[in-house]
Scaffold this motif. Structure first.
Motif, PDB file in Angstrom:
ATOM      1  N   MET A   1      -3.735  29.899  -4.324  1.00  0.00           N
ATOM      2  CA  MET A   1      -3.350  31.279  -4.055  1.00  0.00           C
ATOM      3  C   MET A   1      -1.936  31.552  -4.579  1.00  0.00           C
ATOM      4  N   ALA A   2      -1.029  30.555  -4.391  1.00  0.00           N
ATOM      5  CA  ALA A   2       0.346  30.723  -4.871  1.00  0.00           C
ATOM      6  C   ALA A   2       0.366  30.820  -6.386  1.00  0.00           C
ATOM      7  N   ASP A   3      -0.481  30.043  -7.068  1.00  0.00           N
ATOM      8  CA  ASP A   3      -0.540  30.111  -8.529  1.00  0.00           C
ATOM      9  C   ASP A   3      -1.000  31.478  -8.990  1.00  0.00           C
ATOM     10  N   GLN A   4      -1.962  32.044  -8.272  1.00  0.00           N
ATOM     11  CA  GLN A   4      -2.458  33.375  -8.630  1.00  0.00           C
ATOM     12  C   GLN A   4      -1.348  34.407  -8.439  1.00  0.00           C
ATOM     13  N   PHE A   5      -0.618  34.304  -7.322  1.00  0.00           N
ATOM     14  CA  PHE A   5       0.490  35.226  -7.084  1.00  0.00           C
ATOM     15  C   PHE A   5       1.551  35.083  -8.165  1.00  0.00           C
ATOM     16  N   ASP A   6       1.903  33.834  -8.498  1.00  0.00           N
ATOM     17  CA  ASP A   6       2.907  33.612  -9.541  1.00  0.00           C
ATOM     18  C   ASP A   6       2.471  34.210 -10.872  1.00  0.00           C
ATOM     19  N   ALA A   7       1.201  34.083 -11.198  1.00  0.00           N
ATOM     20  CA  ALA A   7       0.687  34.662 -12.449  1.00  0.00           C
ATOM     21  C   ALA A   7       0.787  36.179 -12.406  1.00  0.00           C
ATOM     22  N   GLN A   8       0.411  36.771 -11.269  1.00  0.00           N
ATOM     23  CA  GLN A   8       0.499  38.228 -11.130  1.00  0.00           C
ATOM     24  C   GLN A   8       1.959  38.683 -11.180  1.00  0.00           C
ATOM     25  N   LEU A   9       2.828  37.914 -10.541  1.00  0.00           N
ATOM     26  CA  LEU A   9       4.244  38.246 -10.537  1.00  0.00           C
ATOM     27  C   LEU A   9       4.822  38.184 -11.943  1.00  0.00           C
ATOM     28  N   ASP A  10       4.522  37.113 -12.666  1.00  0.00           N
ATOM     29  CA  ASP A  10       5.017  36.985 -14.039  1.00  0.00           C
ATOM     30  C   ASP A  10       4.549  38.147 -14.901  1.00  0.00           C
ATOM     31  N   LYS A  11       3.286  38.530 -14.755  1.00  0.00           N
ATOM     32  CA  LYS A  11       2.741  39.642 -15.545  1.00  0.00           C
ATOM     33  C   LYS A  11       3.446  40.950 -15.180  1.00  0.00           C
ATOM     34  N   ALA A  12       3.638  41.179 -13.879  1.00  0.00           N
ATOM     35  CA  ALA A  12       4.304  42.409 -13.436  1.00  0.00           C
ATOM     36  C   ALA A  12       5.742  42.462 -13.943  1.00  0.00           C
ATOM     37  N   LEU A  13       6.449  41.347 -13.847  1.00  0.00           N
ATOM     38  CA  LEU A  13       7.842  41.315 -14.303  1.00  0.00           C
ATOM     39  C   LEU A  13       7.941  41.490 -15.810  1.00  0.00           C
ATOM     40  N   ASP A  14       6.980  40.929 -16.541  1.00  0.00           N
ATOM     41  CA  ASP A  14       6.960  41.122 -17.995  1.00  0.00           C
ATOM     42  C   ASP A  14       6.786  42.594 -18.346  1.00  0.00           C
ATOM     43  N   ASN A  15       6.019  43.311 -17.534  1.00  0.00           N
ATOM     44  CA  ASN A  15       5.772  44.731 -17.791  1.00  0.00           C
ATOM     45  C   ASN A  15       7.027  45.588 -17.604  1.00  0.00           C
ATOM     46  N   VAL A  16       7.931  45.141 -16.760  1.00  0.00           N
ATOM     47  CA  VAL A  16       9.128  45.952 -16.495  1.00  0.00           C
ATOM     48  C   VAL A  16      10.408  45.338 -17.050  1.00  0.00           C
ATOM     49  N   ARG A  17      10.294  44.185 -17.673  1.00  0.00           N
ATOM     50  CA  ARG A  17      11.474  43.466 -18.168  1.00  0.00           C
ATOM     51  C   ARG A  17      12.339  44.331 -19.094  1.00  0.00           C
ATOM     52  N   ASP A  18      11.724  45.122 -19.954  1.00  0.00           N
ATOM     53  CA  ASP A  18      12.490  45.938 -20.893  1.00  0.00           C
ATOM     54  C   ASP A  18      13.079  47.193 -20.248  1.00  0.00           C
ATOM     55  N   MET A  19      12.578  47.542 -19.077  1.00  0.00           N
ATOM     56  CA  MET A  19      13.028  48.773 -18.427  1.00  0.00           C
ATOM     57  C   MET A  19      14.171  48.548 -17.444  1.00  0.00           C
ATOM     58  N   LEU A  20      14.348  47.312 -16.992  1.00  0.00           N
ATOM     59  CA  LEU A  20      15.340  47.042 -15.954  1.00  0.00           C
ATOM     60  C   LEU A  20      16.434  46.113 -16.463  1.00  0.00           C
ATOM     61  N   PRO A  21      17.640  46.306 -15.985  1.00  0.00           N
ATOM     62  CA  PRO A  21      18.693  45.334 -16.291  1.00  0.00           C
ATOM     63  C   PRO A  21      18.353  44.012 -15.604  1.00  0.00           C
ATOM     64  N   GLU A  22      18.915  42.950 -16.097  1.00  0.00           N
ATOM     65  CA  GLU A  22      18.595  41.611 -15.586  1.00  0.00           C
ATOM     66  C   GLU A  22      18.841  41.506 -14.077  1.00  0.00           C
ATOM     67  N   SER A  23      19.931  42.087 -13.600  1.00  0.00           N
ATOM     68  CA  SER A  23      20.242  41.988 -12.170  1.00  0.00           C
ATOM     69  C   SER A  23      19.166  42.673 -11.325  1.00  0.00           C
ATOM     70  N   ALA A  24      18.682  43.820 -11.778  1.00  0.00           N
ATOM     71  CA  ALA A  24      17.625  44.527 -11.050  1.00  0.00           C
ATOM     72  C   ALA A  24      16.316  43.752 -11.102  1.00  0.00           C
ATOM     73  N   LEU A  25      16.049  43.133 -12.240  1.00  0.00           N
ATOM     74  CA  LEU A  25      14.838  42.337 -12.390  1.00  0.00           C
ATOM     75  C   LEU A  25      14.874  41.139 -11.431  1.00  0.00           C
ATOM     76  N   LEU A  26      16.011  40.475 -11.331  1.00  0.00           N
ATOM     77  CA  LEU A  26      16.146  39.347 -10.420  1.00  0.00           C
ATOM     78  C   LEU A  26      16.011  39.793  -8.962  1.00  0.00           C
ATOM     79  N   ARG A  27      16.583  40.936  -8.655  1.00  0.00           N
ATOM     80  CA  ARG A  27      16.469  41.485  -7.298  1.00  0.00           C
ATOM     81  C   ARG A  27      15.022  41.824  -6.975  1.00  0.00           C
ATOM     82  N   LEU A  28      14.335  42.424  -7.921  1.00  0.00           N
ATOM     83  CA  LEU A  28      12.930  42.760  -7.731  1.00  0.00           C
ATOM     84  C   LEU A  28      12.106  41.490  -7.513  1.00  0.00           C
TER      85      LEU A  28
END
Length: 142
Positions: A1-28
């Motif tokens: 289950m944790a692996d699935q969450f990590d995969a979903q998290l990585d995909k979600a963060l990749d989708n917003v990586r270009d829109m957010l500054p690094e500090s906001a991305l880390l906070r998210l």
């Protein structure tokens, strides 16, 4: 289950990586991981929705705190300006006393100054200083 969450998290963060500054991305990412740790029964999308709701609430809280801080700064600046005005008035107290003594019976200091042909500016005072001087001399400057 944790692996699935990590995969979903990585995909979600990749989708917003270009829109957010690094500090906001880390906070998210930290907020999403915190939410998932607190509620491991939720899917990635549900965790993201909760996290965004929490972040929106934090944004509102931060805005309110900023407005309160701004109000305190404005209050302090106003108090400082009032103190400076009172100092200018105190420095010109002798001149004001002399004008009032020379033109007794006037309802205001401004009337006595006008009759003397003197302006607040001539005494080194502003119109606002004049209003405060009137209040102080009439006992309302507290």
């Amino acid at each position: 289950m944790a692996d699935q969450f990590d995969a979903q998290l990585d995909k979600a963060l990749d989708n917003v990586r270009d829109m957010l500054p690094e500090s906001a991305l880390l906070r998210l990412e930290a907020k999403l991981r915190q939410m998932h740790a607190e509620r491991p029964d939720l899917e990635g999308r549900e965790v993201a929705n909760l996290a965004f709701d929490v972040l929106e609430g934090e944004k509102v809280d931060a805005r309110l705190a900023m407005e309160e801080a701004r109000a305190r700064v404005d209050e302090a600046a106003s108090a400082e300006a009032r103190l400076a005005s009172m100092q200018r008035i105190a420095e010109r107290s002798a001149e004001l006393d002399a004008v009032e003594a020379r033109y007794p019976g006037r309802a205001t200091i401004a009337e006595a100054l006008a009759d003397a042909g003197i302006s607040w500016a001539y005494l080194g005072l502003s119109e606002e200083d004049g209003v405060l001087a009137e209040e102080i001399r009439r006992g309302f400057g507290k």
